[in-house]
Design a protein around this motif. Sequence first.
Motif, PDB file in Angstrom:
ATOM      1  N   LEU A 144       8.850  92.757  54.476  1.00  0.00           N
ATOM      2  CA  LEU A 144       9.089  93.218  55.836  1.00  0.00           C
ATOM      3  C   LEU A 144      10.325  94.103  55.848  1.00  0.00           C
ATOM      4  O   LEU A 144      11.024  94.234  54.843  1.00  0.00           O
ATOM      5  CB  LEU A 144       9.294  92.028  56.784  1.00  0.00           C
ATOM      6  CG  LEU A 144       8.169  90.981  56.837  1.00  0.00           C
ATOM      7  CD1 LEU A 144       8.583  89.832  57.754  1.00  0.00           C
ATOM      8  CD2 LEU A 144       6.875  91.620  57.314  1.00  0.00           C
ATOM      9  N   ALA A 145      10.604  94.701  57.000  1.00  0.00           N
ATOM     10  CA  ALA A 145      11.798  95.535  57.113  1.00  0.00           C
ATOM     11  C   ALA A 145      13.047  94.706  56.843  1.00  0.00           C
ATOM     12  O   ALA A 145      13.991  95.170  56.199  1.00  0.00           O
ATOM     13  CB  ALA A 145      11.861  96.172  58.504  1.00  0.00           C
ATOM     14  N   GLU A 146      13.050  93.479  57.336  1.00  0.00           N
ATOM     15  CA  GLU A 146      14.148  92.560  57.085  1.00  0.00           C
ATOM     16  C   GLU A 146      13.556  91.233  56.635  1.00  0.00           C
ATOM     17  O   GLU A 146      12.857  90.575  57.388  1.00  0.00           O
ATOM     18  CB  GLU A 146      15.011  92.361  58.333  1.00  0.00           C
ATOM     19  CG  GLU A 146      15.728  93.627  58.797  1.00  0.00           C
ATOM     20  CD  GLU A 146      16.590  93.347  60.011  1.00  0.00           C
ATOM     21  OE1 GLU A 146      16.636  92.173  60.438  1.00  0.00           O
ATOM     22  OE2 GLU A 146      17.207  94.288  60.517  1.00  0.00           O
ATOM     23  N   GLY A 147      13.828  90.844  55.426  1.00  0.00           N
ATOM     24  CA  GLY A 147      13.294  89.597  54.902  1.00  0.00           C
ATOM     25  C   GLY A 147      11.927  89.788  54.267  1.00  0.00           C
ATOM     26  O   GLY A 147      11.374  90.893  54.209  1.00  0.00           O
TER      27      GLY A 147
ATOM     28  N   THR B 201      -3.012 100.436  65.028  1.00  0.00           N
ATOM     29  CA  THR B 201      -1.703  99.961  65.476  1.00  0.00           C
ATOM     30  C   THR B 201      -1.522  98.495  65.104  1.00  0.00           C
ATOM     31  O   THR B 201      -2.481  97.714  65.098  1.00  0.00           O
ATOM     32  CB  THR B 201      -1.537 100.105  67.004  1.00  0.00           C
ATOM     33  OG1 THR B 201      -2.522  99.301  67.673  1.00  0.00           O
ATOM     34  CG2 THR B 201      -1.683 101.553  67.428  1.00  0.00           C
ATOM     35  N   LEU B 202      -0.285  98.124  64.814  1.00  0.00           N
ATOM     36  CA  LEU B 202       0.092  96.742  64.519  1.00  0.00           C
ATOM     37  C   LEU B 202       1.256  96.365  65.418  1.00  0.00           C
ATOM     38  O   LEU B 202       2.309  97.004  65.378  1.00  0.00           O
ATOM     39  CB  LEU B 202       0.492  96.587  63.051  1.00  0.00           C
ATOM     40  CG  LEU B 202       1.152  95.260  62.646  1.00  0.00           C
ATOM     41  CD1 LEU B 202       0.216  94.096  62.925  1.00  0.00           C
ATOM     42  CD2 LEU B 202       1.566  95.293  61.188  1.00  0.00           C
TER      43      LEU B 202
ATOM     44  N   PRO C  22       2.402  93.751  57.525  1.00  0.00           N
ATOM     45  CA  PRO C  22       1.860  95.068  57.148  1.00  0.00           C
ATOM     46  C   PRO C  22       0.824  94.986  56.032  1.00  0.00           C
ATOM     47  O   PRO C  22      -0.139  95.758  56.023  1.00  0.00           O
ATOM     48  CB  PRO C  22       3.110  95.832  56.697  1.00  0.00           C
ATOM     49  CG  PRO C  22       4.230  95.208  57.471  1.00  0.00           C
ATOM     50  CD  PRO C  22       3.878  93.748  57.547  1.00  0.00           C
ATOM     51  N   ALA C  23       0.992  94.052  55.095  1.00  0.00           N
ATOM     52  CA  ALA C  23       0.010  93.914  54.018  1.00  0.00           C
ATOM     53  C   ALA C  23      -1.341  93.482  54.574  1.00  0.00           C
ATOM     54  O   ALA C  23      -2.390  93.994  54.157  1.00  0.00           O
ATOM     55  CB  ALA C  23       0.508  92.909  52.982  1.00  0.00           C
ATOM     56  N   GLU C  24      -1.350  92.541  55.519  1.00  0.00           N
ATOM     57  CA  GLU C  24      -2.610  92.126  56.127  1.00  0.00           C
ATOM     58  C   GLU C  24      -3.237  93.267  56.903  1.00  0.00           C
ATOM     59  O   GLU C  24      -4.467  93.462  56.873  1.00  0.00           O
ATOM     60  CB  GLU C  24      -2.362  90.929  57.049  1.00  0.00           C
ATOM     61  CG  GLU C  24      -2.040  89.639  56.307  1.00  0.00           C
ATOM     62  CD  GLU C  24      -1.684  88.517  57.248  1.00  0.00           C
ATOM     63  OE1 GLU C  24      -2.194  87.403  57.036  1.00  0.00           O
ATOM     64  OE2 GLU C  24      -0.901  88.742  58.195  1.00  0.00           O
TER      65      GLU C  24
END
Length: 442
Positions: free
Chosen positions: A119-122, A214-215, A241-243
């Motif tokens: 993720l962007a963070e973590g 879109t997510l 994002p991977a899903e």
Amino acid sequence: MSDVTDAVARVVEHGPAVPAMLLASVAALIATAAFHTRWSRRHGQAPPADDTGARPPTGERAAGPREEGAGPARPAGAGESALWRMRTTVRDAPGSLARLCAALAEHRVDILSLQTHPLAEGTVDEFLLRAPGDLTGTGLAGVVSAAGGEDTWTERADAHDLVDAPTRVLALAARTALDAAELPLALRQLLGRCTIRSLPATAGATGEVPPEGTLEDTVLRLRAPEGGVISVERPYLPFTPAEFARVRALVELDARLGPRVPRGRDSLTLAEGHDITVRRADTRDVPAAKAMHERCSARTLGMRYHGPVGDADRYMNHLLSPRFGRTLAVQTASGRIVGLGHLLWDGDETEVALLVEDAWQRRGIGGELLGRLVAMAAETGCESVYAVTQASNTGMVAAMRGLGLPLDYQIEEGTLVVTARLNPAPRGSSAPVPHGERIGGE
């Protein structure tokens, strides 16, 4: 990855022609695969839960660690072990994952597989675990939280989760390539419990969703292959994002293949000697289905649709769409459709519905269609099916009784609801369907 691509080509070579450029979509799907997250409840126009081997949840999402899907089964004893699926978020820093794994090891928890979602963070880490029988999901979440994990989610797993991810995703791609009705089932195998809605293009939804989709946290949207939008919601667990990339690759595969249903068909002989054919149908059969409507009496249409007969035609695109279930058509030797049977995903339940042209009623066609639909439902693991009719519709009532299954009867707002309890077929097996036999009248 070339080996996987070759395998896909071999799997689908006997099905519809698959363009070479599809292999890139399949490869992308497999490259982002995880071990299988499955669903345990159906929402909206969703397939039966057990079609993807799900387990029903026992609680709602709450702040902090949470345990879902443990079910009513008796906990394993202290000397036994249990399989768990767990997802948690850790800081993207050296040693974070190592501390978490060490904490699990201290409690004799074996990590069978691990997948990371940056993720962007973590980072979201997804585990398949074998834990001592006396360690509950809440206990697992507590161990992980003490080691730095946040927003931890746990769910009981079973032996089916032990199959490796490339094998599962390859199977999903092959199933989707052969049958457009498999897309909703495949999405649930990728994402777990979720609500899938198909929004028509006429609603103006398409313009609100860019071509890449879109997510938004627990909701993702993609343009549907047939137009409109596919909306997927999973309130209990945000999408990563991977899903999102996996879903987009699978939907792209479906779009490139176009409309398709299995080509198989069965030729049967009615008791009086007429030959008929039973096959799968989809929206390409709408004109023939409407022509059958025009040959049906107002009473027959009223028995089927329980509403204004003049509105029947507008149901056809929905009923024949593989997004909402499966349809069987009966056609004569001349190719005319004289009967339709629908297996419809309806929230947490599954509906069966029949329409047989007046001139072809009382010949066993309804019973033949119903038996095949119920066999399909049992193959997907469905525990029951229901039919909405009227007490005066003796043909439908007789067909339900002819199944030889336990039946429940309810009167709701002047209509009769007959529910048949099924014996789900083992996953991976096919319920027997008669082929080429003579059928008698009702």
